[in-house]
Write a protein that holds these residues in place. Sequence first.
Motif, short mmCIF file in Angstrom:
data_model
loop_
_atom_site.label_atom_id
_atom_site.label_comp_id
_atom_site.label_asym_id
_atom_site.label_seq_id
_atom_site.Cartn_x
_atom_site.Cartn_y
_atom_site.Cartn_z
N GLN A 414 37.93 56.30 47.20
CA GLN A 414 38.31 55.04 46.70
C GLN A 414 39.87 54.84 46.42
N THR A 425 40.45 53.42 42.13
CA THR A 425 39.29 52.83 40.99
C THR A 425 38.88 54.19 39.98
N GLU A 498 35.68 44.20 39.55
CA GLU A 498 34.36 44.49 40.16
C GLU A 498 34.78 45.01 41.50
N ALA A 499 34.83 46.54 41.68
CA ALA A 499 35.31 46.94 43.07
C ALA A 499 34.79 48.38 43.21
N THR A 500 34.47 48.69 44.20
CA THR A 500 33.96 50.06 44.69
C THR A 500 35.18 50.76 45.20
N ASP A 501 35.76 50.03 46.06
CA ASP A 501 36.99 50.64 46.84
C ASP A 501 38.04 49.76 46.90
N VAL A 502 39.16 50.23 47.22
CA VAL A 502 40.32 49.51 47.02
C VAL A 502 41.34 49.64 48.33
N LEU A 511 40.16 44.33 46.66
CA LEU A 511 39.35 45.09 45.83
C LEU A 511 37.95 44.63 46.70
N CYS A 512 37.37 45.61 47.13
CA CYS A 512 36.17 45.54 48.05
C CYS A 512 34.97 45.79 47.03
N HIS A 513 33.94 44.90 47.12
CA HIS A 513 33.02 45.30 46.13
C HIS A 513 31.44 45.21 47.05
N VAL A 523 35.71 40.34 48.93
CA VAL A 523 36.98 40.94 48.81
C VAL A 523 37.76 40.18 47.78
N ASP A 524 38.26 40.68 46.78
CA ASP A 524 39.08 40.07 45.83
C ASP A 524 40.70 40.39 46.20
#
Length: 528
Positions: A414, A425, A498-502, A511-513, A523-524
């Motif tokens: 992450q 994260t 809201e993110a699992t990895d970055v 921010l990838c969820h 992706v934010d």
Amino acid sequence: MKTFLGLPVELLCHVLGELEALDLLAARKTCQVLKQTIDNSEALKYILDMQYYQMVPVPWSKLPVAARRKQLRQREAAWQKLKHRASCKLPLDTLGAVYEFVGGIYADYSGGKIRFFQLPTVEKPEIDVAWTHSTSEWNLVEFTFALAQDLLIIVAESSDLDHHAYDVHIRSLSTNEPHPMAGRTTLQALRKDTVAPAALGLVGLVEVRTHGDYFGLLFRDAVVQPGNDVPETYLQVWNWKKKHYEFLMQFEWGANDFLFLSDDTFLVLNGDPEAHLGLYSFGDLSNQPRIIGRYALPELMDDWYYSYTFASLNPSPSNTVHLPNGVPYGFPQDFYPSTEDQILMFYVEVSRESNEPDAHTLTFVIYRSTLLNLKQIMNDIRPKRSVTAKPVPWSLWGPKYTRWFSEGHNMNWQHSTCGYRTIETINENLGFSPATLRRLKIKDFNPNLLHEGSTGSDGCRLGRLVPSAPTTTLRRPFAEPLGSALAYREVISEEKFEATDVMMGASTVLLCHRGNAADLLGVDILMF
């Protein structure tokens, strides 16, 4: 006759503007006249700020110097507080499993095409598909690109599996035509004359990286030799501008990852039974690369082994910003992290022979310049040591030049790095749920920020200073002390995301969820 200090202020500033930042700082200490001249000049203070924040300007900026300096300080203030100034969503109707993030460009492969997005900034928040390339004629496996070379590398399944496993296409990033500077526009990877025939047609985990005139493909656990049940790993590297320079390296015990450190040096992360970092130099192009150093990871207690060592699992942003003429993308950023040095982060997983679920994950960081200088450092300590001998013991190099962090039992990578910063994260709950909201944490290893009284670009104090803390304490399952030598600044976001990895760039965070099956749902983009 006028002396130097008697020159008009405009001319004095012009002369001082030719100095490097460190020389400018020295000049500022010589007398009150030069101090006041420098302190009252936006252009000279901009030079000092660029050095302090380890940034470099782009040559094509049309903004006045005062506006550029204000932009730089506002951005740095946002990073130092970890408070983004704008945000948006990446406008993807479908999200591909193969993607890259390089120098402010996000690229995504889906439906037989690669879409390239120029990411927004606070100053230019618009986002749109910059351009699209069709790849429908190939069964794409992996791709990467290099802005400075106008280079797109596409790895596809072979059109002739009886001869080789993969085709590698050397294309122009701007036109998707064969690259005009390529020695050969289509290359063959894992040829039948270099690996066992049984390997052909097998699709292993392929990693592609490029730097300057070179690119490499790492085929993890892709090759099974006859009579051997243990899959082997191969690294194949080309000089894409030459017709005949390529080489193939075989790693019987596995190589987990590799990365380029400079124009002529690359690093390979080797697995057990002698887990170590191997440094190689291209040297004479008439020969294969030569090993210039092997550096062991910490010894483990009995019953433990290194199961994985990676430089990254997510794409890493490139710091290269010098662009050729005529490319279809324009960059709204006026400065980028310096390429003179950067922080590198490695992921390590240690498992237990007698109890596989009992695994520990850690990360460690080291300056790229340190890795490049390790050979000289070790020569000063042990001048007669052969580089082909056993790896240099961890105790001689690791504790002094690295910093380790425990990731608990979290199996997810992450983290991301850009310049001297790392971002991650924070998983505050036991276990791992994709739906959990998470804070972000930045660690900044910029040496200029590591003074007790350092303040940010807005005069406020920076995040928490974590000093170096050399130790002789052993941490299970390691049989020798880890490194705690590098100090850093740490800041944690107040907001949860809201993110699992970055992933992180010079002015953005992606921010990838993901869903429960690790599929990318969205992706934010945070803009700083």
